[in-house]
Design a protein around this motif. Structure first.
Motif, PDB file in Angstrom:
ATOM      1  N   ALA A  94       0.839  -1.206   0.000  1.00 35.46           N
ATOM      2  CA  ALA A  94       0.000   0.000   0.000  1.00 35.46           C
ATOM      3  C   ALA A  94       0.874   1.256   0.000  1.00 35.46           C
ATOM      4  O   ALA A  94       0.601   2.224  -0.718  1.00 35.46           O
ATOM      5  N   CYS A  95       1.942   1.219   0.776  1.00 33.95           N
ATOM      6  CA  CYS A  95       2.869   2.357   0.817  1.00 33.95           C
ATOM      7  C   CYS A  95       3.515   2.581  -0.551  1.00 33.95           C
ATOM      8  O   CYS A  95       3.703   3.730  -0.987  1.00 33.95           O
ATOM      9  N   SER A  96       3.850   1.504  -1.233  1.00 36.30           N
ATOM     10  CA  SER A  96       4.471   1.609  -2.550  1.00 36.30           C
ATOM     11  C   SER A  96       3.540   2.303  -3.543  1.00 36.30           C
ATOM     12  O   SER A  96       3.976   3.167  -4.320  1.00 36.30           O
ATOM     13  N   LEU A  97       2.269   1.939  -3.519  1.00 37.42           N
ATOM     14  CA  LEU A  97       1.293   2.588  -4.398  1.00 37.42           C
ATOM     15  C   LEU A  97       1.211   4.082  -4.118  1.00 37.42           C
ATOM     16  O   LEU A  97       1.202   4.911  -5.041  1.00 37.42           O
TER      17      LEU A  97
ATOM     18  N   LEU B 141      -3.488   3.056 -10.137  1.00 34.81           N
ATOM     19  CA  LEU B 141      -2.731   4.195 -10.663  1.00 34.81           C
ATOM     20  C   LEU B 141      -3.092   4.502 -12.113  1.00 34.81           C
ATOM     21  O   LEU B 141      -2.976   5.659 -12.545  1.00 34.81           O
ATOM     22  N   SER B 142      -3.554   3.489 -12.853  1.00 33.60           N
ATOM     23  CA  SER B 142      -3.893   3.705 -14.257  1.00 33.60           C
ATOM     24  C   SER B 142      -5.359   4.060 -14.474  1.00 33.60           C
ATOM     25  O   SER B 142      -5.796   4.212 -15.613  1.00 33.60           O
ATOM     26  N   ALA B 143      -6.124   4.197 -13.403  1.00 34.53           N
ATOM     27  CA  ALA B 143      -7.556   4.502 -13.528  1.00 34.53           C
ATOM     28  C   ALA B 143      -7.772   5.960 -13.916  1.00 34.53           C
ATOM     29  O   ALA B 143      -6.852   6.788 -13.867  1.00 34.53           O
ATOM     30  N   SER B 144      -9.015   6.295 -14.285  1.00 38.26           N
ATOM     31  CA  SER B 144      -9.371   7.690 -14.573  1.00 38.26           C
ATOM     32  C   SER B 144      -9.158   8.529 -13.326  1.00 38.26           C
ATOM     33  O   SER B 144      -9.115   7.999 -12.212  1.00 38.26           O
ATOM     34  N   ASP B 145      -9.043   9.837 -13.486  1.00 43.38           N
ATOM     35  CA  ASP B 145      -8.683  10.718 -12.368  1.00 43.38           C
ATOM     36  C   ASP B 145      -9.587  10.518 -11.158  1.00 43.38           C
ATOM     37  O   ASP B 145      -9.109  10.381 -10.020  1.00 43.38           O
TER      38      ASP B 145
ATOM     39  N   GLY C  49       3.045   9.773  -5.596  1.00 37.74           N
ATOM     40  CA  GLY C  49       3.579  11.026  -5.070  1.00 37.74           C
ATOM     41  C   GLY C  49       2.872  11.499  -3.821  1.00 37.74           C
ATOM     42  O   GLY C  49       2.899  12.688  -3.493  1.00 37.74           O
ATOM     43  N   LEU C  50       2.258  10.568  -3.112  1.00 41.76           N
ATOM     44  CA  LEU C  50       1.438  10.948  -1.958  1.00 41.76           C
ATOM     45  C   LEU C  50       2.013  10.459  -0.632  1.00 41.76           C
ATOM     46  O   LEU C  50       1.382  10.618   0.403  1.00 41.76           O
ATOM     47  N   LEU C  51       3.181   9.851  -0.661  1.00 40.74           N
ATOM     48  CA  LEU C  51       3.791   9.360   0.574  1.00 40.74           C
ATOM     49  C   LEU C  51       5.198   9.911   0.672  1.00 40.74           C
ATOM     50  O   LEU C  51       6.036   9.689  -0.198  1.00 40.74           O
TER      51      LEU C  51
END
Length: 582
Positions: free
Chosen positions: A457-460, A546-550, A465-467
């Motif tokens: 989860a941390c890797s995602l 990560l590849s989903a729509s915004d 760019g959120l961790l």
């Protein structure tokens, strides 16, 4: 979340069946199979008052409930009404609660209450064995649980530093001890002397009398005997503290049995003044026939005090001096009779807090199916097991991620966490047959598996760019749920089965934590975190993140962060660290 919707379902059912909502809420269940729905209402208890079969009642209620906005579908399955919640409403409620942080990770049910927890309690001059692991980590997890509910917790290490066993070790020290060898490896050599004493005593019973006499000299304050005993305490604590540091175990009080030496006469005096003491074969006892218990031995015929005397003094100290209103003893199940006697004597003495004393029993720890025994020299040192667990974890890390900067710290977190989690995932009353190979595995119901899920989860979040954080302190910060998602976005989201199951699993945390507190059962937290890890990994594999729509990406990252936080909090209660990268 489910508690809220149980209330709503009970309120909807109440006018239909003429039973108050509070009663109905207690009847509502969570189905064992998620395909059956989110909630289930059994109709058995309505059959008599409604004069219909449970199946007929279920068939009658199901279509009526379909009109409720919070329900997407209700159906009769035999004697049950199975309810599928409106997913958008359910998730909106959960996200709102998470945003407001209402009782998800902490609560205040124990506010203004103090609990003294007796945990770990190893014996001086003996190795800290695997046999002491259970009391240490179960007690620590319970202390963490209680603190999360607002209790003041006294974590007490009641060291076994007094008693006839020390007379035996002292006799063996003078008879067989080799000073240089003892100085080089004090605990191992002292334990070997203890084992030898018992072997020799089998053919020379007079040794037992020598041991009792040596302990009497210790009780009477013989300076040479006291000096030797103090040295034993000192070298033992050095070894214990190394192990506690590795486990992350902390105490508010480290008070051995010897601490109560000057407090036992007043206990005996109080028992006498309250006419509770009886002389039996020269010894002083408290008779407990009314409780269907054998007599509690307070003082031997030679005037020596006993385990029960010291525990009475300790209980009164914790109540009077520390201000604890509830006393918990995390001690093996084989001591059940002792604690029944202890609590019965406290009750006889007129102390109302006795009703709040609890023996938190647990089953044996076995290695290779065999029980450990200090007297027979059949023990496994906990420190050796922890060191080996860390070594094996490091091997796995070097294979999976050879460039990991924090490999040493991560291996320690994984190895130690594996040993702790392996124990706590099992209900404490059950025996454990320990296998290091199984404990350190990264697959299955293990500590490394849930720690790896947290790291995933941390890797995602890091890739998004959120961790951000500090590797040296392992302090990591991500965006908060307070401002990252709007409830209107949830209404537009199509909640697939896998994503909804993750949300539903996460929502159970507060109720699971409360049950774990009520039942004194940390295994419920361990089982919850396993369920969470499994739900998250299905989500990770089945749903683009990560590849989903915004919009979908933002919402799914909120769930990733919620998973990270929940696993982190749950494992912290169990005493495990959570590396952000493995």
């Amino acid at each position: 979340m489910m508690h809220f919707f149980k209330e709503k379902l009970a309120s909807a059912l109440s006018p239909m069946v003429a039973v108050d909502a509070t009663t109905l809420q207690d009847w509502i269940e969570i189905p064992p199979d998620k395909q059956l729905g989110d909630l289930a209402f059994p109709c058995f208890q309505l059959a008599k008052s409604m004069r219909k079969s449970p199946q007929a009642i279920a068939s009658e209620l199901a279509p009526k409930l379909d009109t409720e906005p919070f329900i997407s579908k209700s159906e009769a399955v035999g004697p049950y009404v199975n309810v599928h919640l409106n997913r958008k409403e359910a998730v909106s409620y959960w996200i709102t609660q998470m945003q407001e942080n209402l009782d998800f990770f902490t609560s205040n049910g124990g506010q203004n209450q103090a609990v003294a927890i007796d945990l770990s309690s190893p014996n001086i001059a003996k190795p800290f064995s695997m046999g002491h692991l259970r009391s240490t980590i179960i007690g620590t997890a319970l202390a963490n649980l209680l603190e999360s509910d607002g209790y003041q917790v006294f974590r007490i290490n009641h060291l076994g530093d007094w008693g006839t066993q020390f007379g035996k070790i002292i006799v063996a020290y003078h008879r067989y001890g080799e000073v240089e060898a003892i100085k080089k490896h004090p605990i191992q050599e002292l334990n070997a002397l203890y084992v030898r004493f018992h072997e020799e005593a089998e053919t020379n019973p007079a040794l037992e009398d020598e041991g009792r006499a040596a302990f009497k000299r210790l009780e009477d304050g013989d300076e040479a005997t006291l000096d030797l005993w103090r040295w034993m305490v000192s070298v033992s604590m050095e070894e214990f503290n190394r192990t506690y540091a590795m486990l992350g175990t902390r105490f508010t009080h480290v008070l051995g049995e010897s601490f109560y030496n000057d407090k036992m006469d007043s206990v005996v005096k109080e028992l006498s003044e309250k006419h509770l003491l009886t002389t039996s074969e020269g010894a002083e006892v408290v008779m407990l026939e009314e409780e269907n218990l054998p007599p509690c031995l307070i003082r031997k015929s030679d005037g020596a005090t006993l385990y029960a005397t010291r525990d009475l003094a300790a209980a009164l100290y914790r109540y009077r001096d520390l201000g604890a209103t509830s006393l918990w003893y995390v001690v093996g199940g084989e001591q059940r009779l002792h604690f029944q006697q202890l609590f019965a004597v406290l009750t006889r003495m007129g102390y109302s807090f006795a009703k709040d004393c609890r023996h938190i029993a647990f089953g044996l720890m076995k290695i290779g199916g065999k029980k450990m025994s200090t007297r027979k020299g059949q023990i496994v040192r906990l420190q050796e097991v922890l060191d080996e667990a860390v070594r094996r974890a490091r091997e796995i890390i070097d294979e999976k991620n050879p460039g990991l900067k924090s490999a040493d710290a991560t291996a320690k977190a994984i190895g130690v966490g594996a040993v702790i989690f392996n124990d706590l995932k099992t209900h404490r009353i059950h025996e454990i047959n320990f296998s290091l190979e199984q404990a350190v595995a990264f697959e299955g119901e293990t500590g490394p598996y849930v720690q790896y899920t947290h790291a995933r989860a941390c890797s995602l979040l890091r890739k998004a760019g959120l961790l951000t954080g500090n590797e040296s302190t392992n302090e990591w910060v991500t965006f908060t749920l307070n401002s990252s998602i709007d409830i209107a976005e949830i209404a537009a989201y199509e909640w697939d089965d896998v994503t909804y199951e993750l949300v539903k699993t996460l929502s159970y945390y507060s109720s699971v934590r409360q049950r774990a507190i009520d039942d004194s059962d940390p295994s419920q937290i361990a089982k919850f975190v396993l369920d969470t890890a499994q739900a998250f990994n299905r989500f990770y594999h089945d749903v683009p993140i990560l590849s989903a729509s915004d919009q979908d990406r933002r919402l799914r990252l909120v769930l990733v962060d919620a998973t990270r936080i929940t696993i982190l909090r749950a494992l912290k209660i169990l005493g495990l660290e959570c590396p952000v990268e493995i």
